[in-house]
Write a protein that holds these residues in place. Structure first.
Motif, PDB file in Angstrom:
ATOM      1  N   PRO A 131       0.808  -1.376  -0.120  1.00  0.00           N
ATOM      2  CA  PRO A 131      -0.015  -0.218   0.018  1.00  0.00           C
ATOM      3  C   PRO A 131       0.865   1.254   0.127  1.00  0.00           C
ATOM      4  O   PRO A 131       1.846   1.314   0.547  1.00  0.00           O
ATOM      5  CB  PRO A 131      -0.789  -0.278   1.341  1.00  0.00           C
ATOM      6  N   HIS A 132       0.104   2.470  -0.524  1.00  0.00           N
ATOM      7  CA  HIS A 132       0.931   3.645  -0.517  1.00  0.00           C
ATOM      8  C   HIS A 132       0.879   3.997   0.808  1.00  0.00           C
ATOM      9  O   HIS A 132       0.064   3.801   1.748  1.00  0.00           O
ATOM     10  CB  HIS A 132       0.379   4.654  -1.427  1.00  0.00           C
ATOM     11  N   TRP A 133       1.877   4.891   1.374  1.00  0.00           N
ATOM     12  CA  TRP A 133       1.912   5.631   2.691  1.00  0.00           C
ATOM     13  C   TRP A 133       0.797   6.513   3.055  1.00  0.00           C
ATOM     14  O   TRP A 133       0.630   6.714   4.023  1.00  0.00           O
ATOM     15  CB  TRP A 133       3.206   5.827   3.226  1.00  0.00           C
ATOM     16  N   ASP A 134       0.265   7.101   2.099  1.00  0.00           N
ATOM     17  CA  ASP A 134      -0.820   7.949   2.200  1.00  0.00           C
ATOM     18  C   ASP A 134      -2.234   7.205   1.857  1.00  0.00           C
ATOM     19  O   ASP A 134      -2.508   6.890   0.919  1.00  0.00           O
ATOM     20  CB  ASP A 134      -0.848   9.219   0.872  1.00  0.00           C
ATOM     21  N   PRO A 135      -2.911   7.160   3.150  1.00  0.00           N
ATOM     22  CA  PRO A 135      -4.120   6.323   2.891  1.00  0.00           C
ATOM     23  C   PRO A 135      -5.155   6.936   1.893  1.00  0.00           C
ATOM     24  O   PRO A 135      -5.740   5.994   1.250  1.00  0.00           O
ATOM     25  CB  PRO A 135      -4.698   6.495   4.362  1.00  0.00           C
ATOM     26  N   LYS A 136      -5.093   7.910   1.557  1.00  0.00           N
ATOM     27  CA  LYS A 136      -5.871   8.475   0.697  1.00  0.00           C
ATOM     28  C   LYS A 136      -5.770   8.080  -1.029  1.00  0.00           C
ATOM     29  O   LYS A 136      -6.459   7.862  -1.781  1.00  0.00           O
ATOM     30  CB  LYS A 136      -5.940  10.149   0.511  1.00  0.00           C
ATOM     31  N   ILE A 137      -4.280   7.779  -0.985  1.00  0.00           N
ATOM     32  CA  ILE A 137      -3.923   7.217  -2.125  1.00  0.00           C
ATOM     33  C   ILE A 137      -3.906   5.840  -2.273  1.00  0.00           C
ATOM     34  O   ILE A 137      -4.433   5.298  -3.467  1.00  0.00           O
ATOM     35  CB  ILE A 137      -2.273   7.636  -2.605  1.00  0.00           C
ATOM     36  N   ALA A 138      -3.436   5.251  -1.109  1.00  0.00           N
ATOM     37  CA  ALA A 138      -3.692   3.779  -1.156  1.00  0.00           C
ATOM     38  C   ALA A 138      -5.088   3.368  -1.396  1.00  0.00           C
ATOM     39  O   ALA A 138      -5.286   2.198  -1.938  1.00  0.00           O
ATOM     40  CB  ALA A 138      -3.216   3.238   0.129  1.00  0.00           C
TER      41      ALA A 138
END
Length: 457
Positions: A131-138
């Motif tokens: 997952p990407h570290w930014d939840p919004k992007i993930a």
């Protein structure tokens, strides 16, 4: 006029008879069994020979998956193939005519792959989607993990399939490929006994087998020390001692000849920058509290340079040199080709080795689906050749290659094949053959050798 015509006809008739006699003679030289379309002489064609080897490799993989039933079919296939080969005249097999190893070409190698036949389960081929570290992007990207053998954690598909690094036939095939590429030193990813990366299993027990097969192909092995838990000056001392004590007497264990004539082991230290220079200095400077200098375990320690400031930390730490690892031109200061000249100058002025890392391309979207912006297209080999050209411009003592088989990040030069399954279409090396990046490496290895002779004159 009539006499002239008769003479012309006689000459023409004699010429026709002469041609016929030559054709009959040539026919007697042809093997009796060589009918139209038979493989007589086709072994001389490199591409056909490579396809024959590929067929054998695929059949061996199928045998491992399907067991005894397929074994009977395999035996019949082998008999047929051997019969076909026996009918061919002896030819010099290109697979046996391997280029001489270049011990100044070091190549990163990973032995962390596993499959049910040898390991009881898939290892690394079933890599999770990170997952990407930014939840919004993930949240915009899929989650889960890959499901081998059809769905693997890579954008390319290996010619050997979803193999196990424990499979002796795989290890030998890898050694043969690396030797054919005219590389000389395998930089083996290494964790201490009982330790592994978060997606793998311990692999130290494979080192003796890898050393043995490397020796068979006149290759050498050095170690790429991974960032294991609690890595510091004390643990590094014990682990270097362990490696040298256990493997240092093996004929394939790599030692580098220094400018002073000493032959020292070499260790690449991945993510060295996560440890502060003061800790490294305890180990790597002569006055350090845990110094390894001037002991039986002294060696050349090569740090990873990512940012420009790391070059000063590397020097203060007591490292012997730096490497850049990443195959992504422009991704970091160290991996950017245009910075290599200044890094080489810094190293020269501080008695350090500069080891640029070249690679054929980069793509890791099979495990980091959000990382498209760091993809580096291979451009049918041009990207790789550009990297080699940039490396040779700075006249390095050693060039490192990222990588032989880091499939997750798409930096491999190992043979890959086209594959389409379900909704997955893997990238491949077309329009070139599966061994194209081995051939490019071999070409630049020879070019490096010739240019190095000029540098030293």
């Amino acid at each position: 006029m009539a006499r002239f015509r008769r003479r012309t006809c006689i000459i023409l008739l004699l010429f026709i008879l002469f041609i016929c006699s030559i054709m009959m003679a040539l026919k007697t030289l042809r093997p009796d069994r060589a009918g139209f379309g038979d493989p007589f002489g086709l072994g001389l064609l490199p591409e056909l020979q490579q396809r024959t080897v590929l067929l054998d490799n695929k059949q061996n993989s199928l045998n491992r998956v399907q067991g005894d039933t397929v074994t009977r079919v395999t035996n019949l296939h082998s008999i047929a193939v051997n019969t076909m080969k026996a009918s061919m005249p002896p030819v010099n097999k290109l697979e046996e005519e391997l280029s001489s190893p270049n011990y100044n070409f070091h190549i990163f190698y990973y032995s962390w792959f596993g499959n049910p036949q040898f390991d009881g389960k898939y290892i690394h081929w079933n890599h999770p989607l990170l997952p990407h570290w930014d939840p919004k992007i993930a949240n915009n990207y899929p989650k889960g993990r890959h499901n081998p053998p059809e769905d693997i954690g890579a954008n390319f598909y290996p010619e050997l399939g979803s193999y196990s690094s424990k499979d002796p036939s795989v290890i030998e095939a890898h050694m043969k490929q690396m030797r054919s590429a005219s590389t000389g030193v395998i930089v083996l990813s290494w964790y201490p006994p009982g330790m592994a990366d978060e997606n793998g299993e311990p692999t130290d027990d494979l080192v003796p087998v890898i050393l043995d097969y490397a020796h068979k192909y006149n290759l050498k092995v050095t170690f790429h020390i991974e960032p294991y838990k609690d890595r510091d000056d004390r643990s590094m001392y014990h682990n270097v001692k362990y490696i040298i004590d256990k493997y240092g007497s093996h004929p394939a264990f790599y030692r580098h000849k220094t400018s002073t004539g000493r032959f020292l082991p070499m260790f690449y230290v991945y993510d060295s920058y996560v440890t502060i220079p003061e800790i490294w200095a305890n180990l790597l400077t002569a006055s350090g509290s845990q110094t390894i200098r001037n002991t039986p375990y002294d060696a050349l320690f090569i740090a990873l340079l990512v940012e420009e400031r790391h070059k000063h930390d590397i020097h203060r730490s007591g490292f012997d040199g730096m490497y850049t690892y990443f195959a992504t031109n422009g991704f970091s200061y160290g991996s950017s080709h245009h910075n290599w000249a200044s890094l080489k100058a810094f190293c020269d002025s501080n008695n350090l080795m500069f080891i640029p890392s070249v690679g054929p391309g980069y793509i890791d979207t099979s495990i980091r689906p959000w990382n498209n912006h760091n993809t580096r297209n291979r451009v049918n080999g041009k990207y790789y050749e550009t990297a080699f050209s940039a490396a040779l411009l700075v006249r390095p003592e050693i060039i490192s290659i990222t990588s032989f088989n880091e499939w997750h990040e798409g930096t491999q030069i190992e043979k890959a094949v086209p594959k389409r399954t379900g909704q997955v279409v893997y990238l491949d090396y077309k329009p070139h053959k599966p061994n194209v990046y081995l051939e490019i490496t071999q070409k630049w290895s020879e070019k490096y050798r010739k240019e190095q002779e000029q540098w030293l004159m």
